[in-house]
Write a protein that holds these residues in place. Structure first.
Motif, PDB file in Angstrom:
ATOM      1  N   VAL A  31      74.801  65.446  10.415  1.00 24.69           N
ATOM      2  CA  VAL A  31      74.849  65.830  11.773  1.00 24.69           C
ATOM      3  C   VAL A  31      75.984  65.044  12.452  1.00 24.69           C
ATOM      4  CG1 VAL A  31      74.362  63.811  13.594  1.00 24.69           C
ATOM      5  CG2 VAL A  31      72.608  64.104  11.836  1.00 24.69           C
ATOM      6  N   ILE A  32      77.750  64.947  11.397  1.00 29.25           N
ATOM      7  CA  ILE A  32      78.450  64.576  12.358  1.00 29.25           C
ATOM      8  C   ILE A  32      78.928  65.636  11.982  1.00 29.25           C
ATOM      9  CG2 ILE A  32      81.298  63.239  11.679  1.00 29.25           C
ATOM     10  CD1 ILE A  32      79.202  61.449  10.165  1.00 29.25           C
ATOM     11  N   GLN A  33      79.221  67.293  10.609  1.00 29.21           N
ATOM     12  CA  GLN A  33      80.006  68.106  11.342  1.00 29.21           C
ATOM     13  C   GLN A  33      79.164  68.936  12.087  1.00 29.21           C
ATOM     14  OE1 GLN A  33      82.378  69.860   9.196  1.00 29.21           O
ATOM     15  NE2 GLN A  33      81.570  70.254   7.447  1.00 29.21           N
ATOM     16  N   ALA A  34      77.995  68.820  12.238  1.00 27.36           N
ATOM     17  CA  ALA A  34      77.280  69.640  13.133  1.00 27.36           C
ATOM     18  C   ALA A  34      77.530  69.176  14.995  1.00 27.36           C
ATOM     19  CB  ALA A  34      75.784  69.269  13.233  1.00 27.36           C
ATOM     20  N   MET A  35      78.367  67.933  15.091  1.00 26.69           N
ATOM     21  CA  MET A  35      78.601  67.104  16.197  1.00 26.69           C
ATOM     22  C   MET A  35      79.597  68.265  16.833  1.00 26.69           C
ATOM     23  SD  MET A  35      76.728  63.832  17.650  1.00 26.69           S
ATOM     24  CE  MET A  35      77.329  63.353  18.509  1.00 26.69           C
ATOM     25  N   PRO A  36      79.936  68.447  18.409  1.00 23.51           N
ATOM     26  CA  PRO A  36      80.691  69.713  19.196  1.00 23.51           C
ATOM     27  C   PRO A  36      82.139  68.492  19.019  1.00 23.51           C
ATOM     28  CG  PRO A  36      79.164  68.905  20.504  1.00 23.51           C
ATOM     29  CD  PRO A  36      78.797  67.879  19.420  1.00 23.51           C
ATOM     30  N   ASN A  37      82.180  66.779  19.187  1.00 18.32           N
ATOM     31  CA  ASN A  37      82.962  66.094  19.319  1.00 18.32           C
ATOM     32  C   ASN A  37      84.319  66.023  17.871  1.00 18.32           C
ATOM     33  OD1 ASN A  37      80.383  65.496  19.941  1.00 18.32           O
ATOM     34  ND2 ASN A  37      81.621  64.212  21.215  1.00 18.32           N
ATOM     35  N   LYS A  38      85.793  65.714  17.932  1.00 15.11           N
ATOM     36  CA  LYS A  38      86.476  65.730  17.127  1.00 15.11           C
ATOM     37  C   LYS A  38      86.102  64.633  16.777  1.00 15.11           C
ATOM     38  CE  LYS A  38      89.041  69.278  16.000  1.00 15.11           C
ATOM     39  NZ  LYS A  38      88.949  69.632  14.132  1.00 15.11           N
ATOM     40  N   THR A  39      86.766  63.778  17.868  1.00 14.88           N
ATOM     41  CA  THR A  39      86.136  62.115  17.355  1.00 14.88           C
ATOM     42  C   THR A  39      84.966  61.040  17.318  1.00 14.88           C
ATOM     43  OG1 THR A  39      88.544  61.871  18.023  1.00 14.88           O
ATOM     44  CG2 THR A  39      87.555  59.527  17.983  1.00 14.88           C
ATOM     45  N   TYR A  69      82.556  57.594   3.266  1.00 13.89           N
ATOM     46  CA  TYR A  69      82.189  58.399   2.480  1.00 13.89           C
ATOM     47  C   TYR A  69      82.282  59.975   3.495  1.00 13.89           C
ATOM     48  CZ  TYR A  69      78.579  61.529   0.082  1.00 13.89           C
ATOM     49  OH  TYR A  69      78.361  62.945  -0.103  1.00 13.89           O
ATOM     50  N   ALA A  70      82.104  59.791   4.625  1.00 17.45           N
ATOM     51  CA  ALA A  70      81.977  60.818   5.500  1.00 17.45           C
ATOM     52  C   ALA A  70      83.253  61.597   5.620  1.00 17.45           C
ATOM     53  CB  ALA A  70      81.050  60.577   6.350  1.00 17.45           C
ATOM     54  N   ALA A  71      83.931  60.509   6.295  1.00 15.30           N
ATOM     55  CA  ALA A  71      85.252  60.705   6.428  1.00 15.30           C
ATOM     56  C   ALA A  71      85.700  61.726   5.730  1.00 15.30           C
ATOM     57  CB  ALA A  71      86.341  59.877   6.860  1.00 15.30           C
ATOM     58  N   LYS A  72      85.281  61.595   4.437  1.00 13.91           N
ATOM     59  CA  LYS A  72      86.377  62.136   3.188  1.00 13.91           C
ATOM     60  C   LYS A  72      85.766  63.609   2.739  1.00 13.91           C
ATOM     61  CE  LYS A  72      87.426  59.006  -0.735  1.00 13.91           C
ATOM     62  NZ  LYS A  72      87.426  58.718  -2.126  1.00 13.91           N
ATOM     63  N   GLN A  73      84.310  63.625   3.569  1.00 14.52           N
ATOM     64  CA  GLN A  73      83.301  64.724   3.550  1.00 14.52           C
ATOM     65  C   GLN A  73      84.412  65.742   4.280  1.00 14.52           C
ATOM     66  OE1 GLN A  73      81.281  65.445   0.372  1.00 14.52           O
ATOM     67  NE2 GLN A  73      82.209  63.086   0.282  1.00 14.52           N
ATOM     68  N   ILE A  74      84.204  65.103   5.320  1.00 13.81           N
ATOM     69  CA  ILE A  74      84.689  66.262   6.470  1.00 13.81           C
ATOM     70  C   ILE A  74      86.669  65.782   7.094  1.00 13.81           C
ATOM     71  CG2 ILE A  74      83.902  66.973   9.089  1.00 13.81           C
ATOM     72  CD1 ILE A  74      81.470  65.244   8.558  1.00 13.81           C
ATOM     73  N   PRO A  75      87.374  66.521   6.485  1.00 17.58           N
ATOM     74  CA  PRO A  75      88.278  65.757   7.109  1.00 17.58           C
ATOM     75  C   PRO A  75      89.185  66.195   7.786  1.00 17.58           C
ATOM     76  CG  PRO A  75      88.917  67.498   5.249  1.00 17.58           C
ATOM     77  CD  PRO A  75      86.773  67.457   5.555  1.00 17.58           C
ATOM     78  N   ASP A  76      88.205  67.256   8.503  1.00 16.77           N
ATOM     79  CA  ASP A  76      89.166  67.841   9.721  1.00 16.77           C
ATOM     80  C   ASP A  76      88.031  66.658  11.333  1.00 16.77           C
ATOM     81  OD1 ASP A  76      86.633  68.398   9.783  1.00 16.77           O
ATOM     82  OD2 ASP A  76      86.026  70.042  10.954  1.00 16.77           O
ATOM     83  N   LYS A  77      87.611  65.903  10.768  1.00 13.15           N
ATOM     84  CA  LYS A  77      87.348  65.200  12.075  1.00 13.15           C
ATOM     85  C   LYS A  77      87.870  63.688  12.183  1.00 13.15           C
ATOM     86  CE  LYS A  77      83.100  67.397  13.292  1.00 13.15           C
ATOM     87  NZ  LYS A  77      82.032  67.656  14.712  1.00 13.15           N
ATOM     88  N   ASP A 112      87.191  62.453  24.451  1.00  9.09           N
ATOM     89  CA  ASP A 112      85.834  63.022  23.116  1.00  9.09           C
ATOM     90  C   ASP A 112      84.823  62.828  22.762  1.00  9.09           C
ATOM     91  OD1 ASP A 112      84.437  65.507  22.248  1.00  9.09           O
ATOM     92  OD2 ASP A 112      86.546  64.689  20.694  1.00  9.09           O
ATOM     93  N   LEU A 113      85.325  61.595  22.416  1.00  6.54           N
ATOM     94  CA  LEU A 113      83.956  60.370  21.833  1.00  6.54           C
ATOM     95  C   LEU A 113      82.507  60.581  21.687  1.00  6.54           C
ATOM     96  CD1 LEU A 113      84.662  58.202  19.670  1.00  6.54           C
ATOM     97  CD2 LEU A 113      82.999  57.179  21.160  1.00  6.54           C
ATOM     98  N   GLY A 114      82.440  61.459  20.047  1.00  4.67           N
ATOM     99  CA  GLY A 114      81.244  61.505  19.848  1.00  4.67           C
ATOM    100  C   GLY A 114      80.497  59.946  19.460  1.00  4.67           C
ATOM    101  N   VAL A 115      79.269  59.361  19.371  1.00  6.68           N
ATOM    102  CA  VAL A 115      78.350  58.561  18.900  1.00  6.68           C
ATOM    103  C   VAL A 115      77.129  59.172  18.135  1.00  6.68           C
ATOM    104  CG1 VAL A 115      77.829  55.924  19.338  1.00  6.68           C
ATOM    105  CG2 VAL A 115      79.674  57.129  20.888  1.00  6.68           C
ATOM    106  N   VAL A 116      77.568  58.167  16.332  1.00  5.79           N
ATOM    107  CA  VAL A 116      76.407  58.161  15.624  1.00  5.79           C
ATOM    108  C   VAL A 116      76.342  57.336  15.222  1.00  5.79           C
ATOM    109  CG1 VAL A 116      75.605  59.623  13.767  1.00  5.79           C
ATOM    110  CG2 VAL A 116      77.441  60.500  15.084  1.00  5.79           C
ATOM    111  N   SER A 117      74.311  56.789  15.239  1.00  4.09           N
ATOM    112  CA  SER A 117      74.227  55.710  14.500  1.00  4.09           C
ATOM    113  C   SER A 117      73.262  56.555  13.416  1.00  4.09           C
ATOM    114  CB  SER A 117      73.315  54.791  15.757  1.00  4.09           C
ATOM    115  OG  SER A 117      72.557  55.607  16.168  1.00  4.09           O
ATOM    116  N   TYR A 118      73.726  55.056  12.354  1.00  8.12           N
ATOM    117  CA  TYR A 118      72.543  55.891  11.112  1.00  8.12           C
ATOM    118  C   TYR A 118      71.590  54.607  11.528  1.00  8.12           C
ATOM    119  CZ  TYR A 118      72.130  54.392   6.068  1.00  8.12           C
ATOM    120  OH  TYR A 118      71.221  54.729   4.861  1.00  8.12           O
TER     121      TYR A 118
END
Ligand code: 13P
Ligand code: SF4
Length: 330
Positions: A164-172, A184-192, A135-141
């Motif tokens: 962007v990370i929050q809106a991605m359909p992927n969990k990982t 920083y993002a991981a702290k804001q989005i603990p469910d991913k 299920d991996l999604g790839v986000v690049s800065y």
């Protein structure tokens, strides 16, 4: 025509010791020449918020990475974009505005963070992780090469990484290349689950919590605004983590009197010019790449229309897809 008195009055707000009247006279002549050449070349000049203060005087638009990538796609009438920033930013302008000639006045103006992620290594890591997490999604800065953007599902900037990370359909999510922003993002989005790339910006990573604690001790009411490329032990001390333009907007709107901008030093200069009447303190470092753009190389680049940014079309379209996805997701 640039008036040296007015120029001097403005530039000393950024650095009174450096911008002498004689220097401002010299700067004024160079700014006049740039204005003339811009008109001859039908060029638009975009400048990132970390540029030298004198460059803002001839910039048609200034902003953070997100604003500049939006603007680069909208400068319909211009034939040439002079990009005063670093290589990945000029590349982004070319990606969204392929019919324009995009010029980076000094081709050596790179980015230590973008340099940590080579496309071939990214491709291999994605393959390895996809076997483990289908299920991996790839986000690049946005601080990545066009080739890395082309391998990603979506791009993001410091202004919208969490959204962007929050809106991605992927969990990982594999987040490339800044490990500090990933944390920083991981702290804001603990469910991913956010898997970081091992990269960091040499400017932001070197800022220590002590430089903030020291100023906070003197001014306990100071608002601390940090860039999310900073380390977790620095972000922890902040009132807010924001993009460079986010920091400017916050300082403009806030009722507070004193601010500490924890990022590259160019932003502290810009804040002093754009938000007069408030007090700005520094816990910053200089980005040597951003400072490689000077009035002299802007003049040369307008005269010669070099160095030009070019991209293979398949890479450009791949990178454009990930930038479009960022706009769709947010
Ligand atoms: P911004 O997009 O917040 O302007 O940041 C760009 C950058 O390179 C920070 O180091
Ligand atoms: Fe790259 Fe860091 Fe410079 Fe920004 S401040 S351009 S991330 S090296």
């Amino acid at each position: 025509m640039f008036n040296p008195e007015q120029l001097h009055k403005k530039l000393i707000l950024a650095d009174p010791g450096f911008y002498t009247f004689e220097l401002c006279e010299e700067i004024g002549q160079k700014l006049d020449r740039i204005t003339e050449l811009k008109a001859e070349r039908n060029a638009v000049l975009l400048a990132h918020n970390y540029q030298r203060p004198e460059i803002f005087e001839v910039a048609d638009f200034t902003g953070d990475s997100l604003e500049l990538s939006l603007l680069a796609g909208k400068v319909e009438k211009a034939e040439v974009i002079i990009f005063c920033g670093v290589h990945f930013m000029a590349e982004t302008a070319k990606i969204v505005s392929p019919s324009k000639k995009v010029i980076l006045p000094n081709i050596q103006a790179g980015c230590s963070l973008a340099d940590t992620a080579e496309a071939e290594d990214v491709r291999a890591r994605i393959e390895e992780l996809r076997n483990k997490y289908p299920d991996l999604g790839v986000v690049s800065y946005v601080n990545t090469t066009a080739a890395v953007k082309a391998l990603s599902d979506a791009c993001c900037t410091s202004a919208n990484a969490v959204d962007v990370i929050q809106a991605m359909p992927n969990k990982t999510i594999l987040y490339i290349p800044d490990k500090n922003m990933a944390a920083y993002a991981a702290k804001q989005i603990p469910d991913k689950t956010i898997i970081p790339w091992e990269g960091s910006c040499y400017v932001h990573h070197e800022i220590e919590p002590e430089s903030i604690l020291h100023i906070k001790e003197i001014y306990p009411d100071i608002k601390v605004l940090v860039h999310p490329e900073c380390r977790d032990d620095v972000i922890k001390l902040a009132d807010k983590a924001l993009s460079t333009s986010g920091i400017i907007k916050y300082a403009m709107k806030s009722n507070a009197e004193r601010f500490l901008a924890v990022t590259e030093c160019g932003l502290s200069d810009l804040l002093k010019i754009q938000v007069p009447g408030k007090k700005f303190y520094r816990a910053c470092k200089i980005c040597r790449y951003m400072k490689m753009i000077t009035l002299d190389n802007i003049i040369t680049s307008l005269e010669t229309l070099q160095p030009e940014i070019t991209l293979p079309e398949d890479v450009r379209t791949g990178a454009e897809r990930s930038i479009r996805r960022m706009f769709e997701l947010t």
